[in-house]
Design a protein around this motif. Structure first.
Motif, PDB file in Angstrom:
ATOM      1  N   LEU A   1       2.855  41.772 -62.801  1.00  0.00           N
ATOM      2  CA  LEU A   1       2.663  43.117 -63.334  1.00  0.00           C
ATOM      3  C   LEU A   1       1.884  43.987 -62.348  1.00  0.00           C
ATOM      4  O   LEU A   1       2.197  45.169 -62.158  1.00  0.00           O
ATOM      5  CB  LEU A   1       1.920  43.039 -64.683  1.00  0.00           C
ATOM      6  CG  LEU A   1       1.696  44.378 -65.397  1.00  0.00           C
ATOM      7  CD1 LEU A   1       3.032  45.029 -65.750  1.00  0.00           C
ATOM      8  CD2 LEU A   1       0.854  44.162 -66.652  1.00  0.00           C
ATOM      9  N   TRP A   2       0.887  43.382 -61.700  1.00  0.00           N
ATOM     10  CA  TRP A   2       0.082  44.139 -60.726  1.00  0.00           C
ATOM     11  C   TRP A   2       0.898  44.511 -59.497  1.00  0.00           C
ATOM     12  O   TRP A   2       0.880  45.648 -59.052  1.00  0.00           O
ATOM     13  CB  TRP A   2      -1.143  43.325 -60.341  1.00  0.00           C
ATOM     14  CG  TRP A   2      -1.964  43.957 -59.268  1.00  0.00           C
ATOM     15  CD1 TRP A   2      -2.869  44.956 -59.404  1.00  0.00           C
ATOM     16  CD2 TRP A   2      -1.925  43.645 -57.861  1.00  0.00           C
ATOM     17  NE1 TRP A   2      -3.412  45.291 -58.197  1.00  0.00           N
ATOM     18  CE2 TRP A   2      -2.853  44.500 -57.233  1.00  0.00           C
ATOM     19  CE3 TRP A   2      -1.216  42.749 -57.096  1.00  0.00           C
ATOM     20  CZ2 TRP A   2      -3.076  44.460 -55.877  1.00  0.00           C
ATOM     21  CZ3 TRP A   2      -1.432  42.705 -55.730  1.00  0.00           C
ATOM     22  CH2 TRP A   2      -2.365  43.555 -55.135  1.00  0.00           C
ATOM     23  N   ILE A   3       1.642  43.551 -58.964  1.00  0.00           N
ATOM     24  CA  ILE A   3       2.380  43.803 -57.727  1.00  0.00           C
ATOM     25  C   ILE A   3       3.512  44.792 -57.951  1.00  0.00           C
ATOM     26  O   ILE A   3       3.869  45.569 -57.066  1.00  0.00           O
ATOM     27  CB  ILE A   3       2.917  42.478 -57.127  1.00  0.00           C
ATOM     28  CG1 ILE A   3       3.374  42.681 -55.682  1.00  0.00           C
ATOM     29  CG2 ILE A   3       4.043  41.928 -57.950  1.00  0.00           C
ATOM     30  CD1 ILE A   3       2.271  42.989 -54.735  1.00  0.00           C
ATOM     31  N   GLU A   4       4.082  44.822 -59.157  1.00  0.00           N
ATOM     32  CA  GLU A   4       5.164  45.751 -59.438  1.00  0.00           C
ATOM     33  C   GLU A   4       4.691  47.204 -59.417  1.00  0.00           C
ATOM     34  O   GLU A   4       5.463  48.127 -59.175  1.00  0.00           O
ATOM     35  CB  GLU A   4       5.794  45.431 -60.803  1.00  0.00           C
ATOM     36  CG  GLU A   4       6.621  44.151 -60.813  1.00  0.00           C
ATOM     37  CD  GLU A   4       7.799  44.231 -59.857  1.00  0.00           C
ATOM     38  OE1 GLU A   4       8.329  45.347 -59.675  1.00  0.00           O
ATOM     39  OE2 GLU A   4       8.168  43.208 -59.271  1.00  0.00           O
ATOM     40  N   LYS A   5       3.404  47.413 -59.688  1.00  0.00           N
ATOM     41  CA  LYS A   5       2.862  48.763 -59.711  1.00  0.00           C
ATOM     42  C   LYS A   5       2.470  49.267 -58.323  1.00  0.00           C
ATOM     43  O   LYS A   5       2.162  50.448 -58.153  1.00  0.00           O
ATOM     44  CB  LYS A   5       1.650  48.831 -60.638  1.00  0.00           C
ATOM     45  CG  LYS A   5       1.979  48.548 -62.100  1.00  0.00           C
ATOM     46  CD  LYS A   5       0.723  48.614 -62.947  1.00  0.00           C
ATOM     47  CE  LYS A   5       1.006  48.344 -64.418  1.00  0.00           C
ATOM     48  NZ  LYS A   5      -0.229  48.388 -65.244  1.00  0.00           N
ATOM     49  N   GLN A   6       2.458  48.378 -57.336  1.00  0.00           N
ATOM     50  CA  GLN A   6       1.986  48.733 -55.999  1.00  0.00           C
ATOM     51  C   GLN A   6       3.163  49.118 -55.108  1.00  0.00           C
ATOM     52  O   GLN A   6       3.557  48.399 -54.189  1.00  0.00           O
ATOM     53  CB  GLN A   6       1.202  47.562 -55.381  1.00  0.00           C
ATOM     54  CG  GLN A   6       0.142  46.960 -56.259  1.00  0.00           C
ATOM     55  CD  GLN A   6      -0.967  47.930 -56.580  1.00  0.00           C
ATOM     56  OE1 GLN A   6      -1.393  48.696 -55.716  1.00  0.00           O
ATOM     57  NE2 GLN A   6      -1.431  47.916 -57.821  1.00  0.00           N
ATOM     58  N   ASP A   7       3.760  50.260 -55.380  1.00  0.00           N
ATOM     59  CA  ASP A   7       4.962  50.659 -54.634  1.00  0.00           C
ATOM     60  C   ASP A   7       4.683  50.861 -53.155  1.00  0.00           C
ATOM     61  O   ASP A   7       5.418  50.371 -52.278  1.00  0.00           O
ATOM     62  CB  ASP A   7       5.531  51.944 -55.242  1.00  0.00           C
ATOM     63  CG  ASP A   7       6.067  51.716 -56.649  1.00  0.00           C
ATOM     64  OD1 ASP A   7       6.093  52.677 -57.425  1.00  0.00           O
ATOM     65  OD2 ASP A   7       6.427  50.556 -56.958  1.00  0.00           O
ATOM     66  N   SER A   8       3.629  51.619 -52.849  1.00  0.00           N
ATOM     67  CA  SER A   8       3.330  51.871 -51.439  1.00  0.00           C
ATOM     68  C   SER A   8       2.951  50.594 -50.705  1.00  0.00           C
ATOM     69  O   SER A   8       3.305  50.401 -49.536  1.00  0.00           O
ATOM     70  CB  SER A   8       2.193  52.893 -51.323  1.00  0.00           C
ATOM     71  OG  SER A   8       1.016  52.397 -51.953  1.00  0.00           O
TER      72      SER A   8
END
Length: 598
Positions: free
Chosen positions: A135-142
């Motif tokens: 869930l955390w990594i999916e939010k880190q687009d940049s």
């Protein structure tokens, strides 16, 4: 009487001589040393040494992270090769447990294709580790774009798990798809804190490129994800982007300077804080102490002894190196005697000891060659093997079909070479399954399970015996494929297996004894082998063995005789690839049969 070796110059004599010479030059040297260590040169030296400390810590941190990444990449590459395997999950978990054993700092690892693998203890504390991280990594687009483009980064994700966790993210090229994926390693920050030491007065710590602390002597700073990006010296450094600049700042009325070293492509920065001029103050105090002659002599003497000890320690290190080689049973390296003191004579003694040990090693190798290695080890260790004891064992009786007819007379060198080639593979199968080779009779071999070595269970011993026969079947098939490619005649073996009570012990006369076993079980194994020869396959077992392992094998019952009524031909083990019935088994062995018939 043999003349006793005498030490020409003892270590004590050398110590006393050197110390006396230094004492003679006491007054001249004392004045020179005091003024030599004072001045601006000392400050420059201090800065240089502190810079070396920072660089050393930075190198250590970078090497540790790089080695961890290499180990994890090796695991990912291995897992990619196993993805089509039926036992993929089991093998992948075994490899991951081994990775965590060798790298206890790992909390979890992740790639886009394999998902998350979590260390058992960390998983028990955070069962939601995979969902939280994904869930955390999916939010880190940049961040994902940066990594996919080839730039690694380090993040402090302690807030996700309420404990110190560092996340190393980097691009990983999938060996199967050749696509670039995101790989991540969750690292236990507490276990990595030793990389920066425990000095809180002049701390060394590591920050990520966003300024957040990832390693600090005070573990609470990591769990709190402290941000150093707004501190003046960090902010100034990021603005200058010049790693050669030393940024100074006054804190608590004490002049400090900070040494910052970027590592891993400027994804991390190692920062060390130093109090300026501490060594100079120490020298000023030392100048006062030098006035006291006795104190000065004490420190000077201590210094000389330490310097001289280095020379002695080198000789001791060489001896330690040799003793470690001896521990590993490597007796070939010899030390050159460089001195004629106690250390020199000790070196000569070690060399002589190695000669004796090498001779004994050669004797043991010869002894093991002509005896069972497991029994030989027990004898060498002083263990007494029981004589005349009944044991529940399983016996494998192996014979090469029509050996004399195929390979000529029994004493032919060609026949001996063929048997040695076969028995080398057979002995490996026996050893792998926990049995021991009892004896050779030309083209016949007898092996046993449950006599010299046993699992403690007749069922397990019997299964190991049958498993060994299955391994021998495959080994013989591979030997024949190799021999056929060379245009040589092929080998056909037949194996009989029986289980029951045998009498084992040392049999012989005072000058020579052999540890062996005898009983009707051995004859039953021979009989069932003889009766099974006409059936066209290679492994036959008695009912006694069948009752022990019937749940693990695929068999076909044959008609026996008056002495052994029930005979079973072993087709395969349940759950293994390979023949599933008699016709499949004969097709597997058809290569040998056709060659024999032709």
């Amino acid at each position: 009487m043999k003349k006793k070796n005498r030490v020409k110059y003892s270590i004590s004599f050398k110590f006393i001589t050197i110390f006396a010479i230094l004492l003679s030059f006491f007054f001249a040297l004392s004045t020179f040393m005091v003024y030599y260590f004072l001045g601006t040169d000392l400050n420059k030296k201090e800065i240089k040494e502190n810079n070396q400390i920072n660089n050393l810590i930075a190198q250590n941190v970078q090497t540790t992270f790089q080695e961890l990444q290499n180990n994890v990449n090796g695991y990912f590459n291995a897992v990619m090769l196993l993805q089509d395997d039926v036992l993929y999950e089991e093998k992948a978990n075994l490899l991951f447990n081994d990775l965590c054993y060798r790298n206890p700092e790992i909390d979890f690892i992740y790639t886009t294709s394999t998902g998350t693998f979590s260390e058992n203890k960390f998983l028990s504390s955070h069962p939601e580790v995979q969902e939280v991280f994904v869930l955390w990594i999916e939010k880190q687009d940049s961040l994902k774009k940066k990594i996919i483009s080839g730039r690694p980064c380090v993040k402090n994700i302690s807030q996700l798990y309420n404990e110190g966790v560092i996340c190393l993210l980097y691009p990983y090229i999938n060996s199967r798809t050749k696509q670039t994926e995101i790989a991540a390693i969750g690292i236990n920050a507490r276990k990595y804190s030793e990389l920066v030491g425990l000095n809180t007065e002049n701390p060394t710590f590591v920050i990520a490129e966003d300024g957040v602390c990832i390693l600090y002597p005070d573990y609470s700073q990591v769990t709190a994800t402290k941000d150093f990006s707004e501190l003046p010296f960090v902010k100034e450094y990021f603005e200058k982007k010049n790693e050669s600049d030393k940024i100074q700042q006054d804190e608590y009325d004490v002049k400090r300077y900070y040494d910052i070293t970027p590592i891993s492509g400027s994804t991390m920065f190692v920062i060390t804080s130093f109090i300026y001029g501490t060594i100079q103050k120490y020298i000023e105090n030392l100048l006062f102490r030098i006035i006291l002659v006795g104190v000065f002599i004490f420190f000077l003497g201590l210094f000389v002894i330490l310097i001289f000890s280095r020379k002695i320690s080198k000789s001791i290190e060489r001896l330690v190196f040799i003793t470690r080689k001896i521990e590993n049973k490597d007796y070939k390296i010899r030390l050159k005697t460089r001195t004629h003191d106690e250390v020199g004579y000790l070196t000569e003694s070690v060399n002589k000891m190695q000669d004796v040990l090498l001779e004994r090693q050669l004797q043991n190798q010869v002894f093991n060659k002509y005896s069972n290695s497991f029994i030989a080890e027990k004898v060498v260790n002083g263990e007494q093997l029981l004589s005349g004891i009944n044991k529940n064992a399983s016996v494998l009786y192996l014979n090469v079909k029509d050996f004399s007819k195929q390979f000529g007379v029994e004493d032919s060198p060609k026949a001996v070479k063929v048997l040695n080639e076969l028995y080398t593979q057979v002995a490996g199968c026996v050893e792998k399954t926990g049995g021991h080779v009892d004896n050779f009779y030309g083209d016949t071999l007898v092996a046993m399970w449950g006599t010299v070595q046993t699992t403690g269970s007749p069922v397990s011993d019997a299964w190991n015996c049958v498993r060994c026969a299955l391994l021998i079947r495959v080994a013989v098939y591979e030997i024949n494929m190799h021999r056929k490619a060379q245009g040589k005649s092929l080998i056909q073996v037949c194996m009989g297996i029986s289980s029951g009570i045998v009498t084992s012990g040392e049999i012989g006369f005072p000058q020579r004894t052999d540890y062996t076993a005898f009983g009707s079980v051995i004859m039953d194994a021979k009989k069932v082998r003889n009766m099974g020869k006409a059936f066209g396959t290679d492994i036959f077992i008695t009912k006694a063995t069948y009752d022990l392992v019937c749940s693990k094998i695929v068999t076909e019952q044959l008609t026996g005789d008056a002495e052994i009524q029930d005979i079973y031909a072993v087709i395969n083990a349940i759950g293994l690839k390979g023949p599933g019935n008699t016709e499949d088994l004969k097709n597997f062995l058809e290569l040998i049969q056709k060659e024999i018939r032709s």
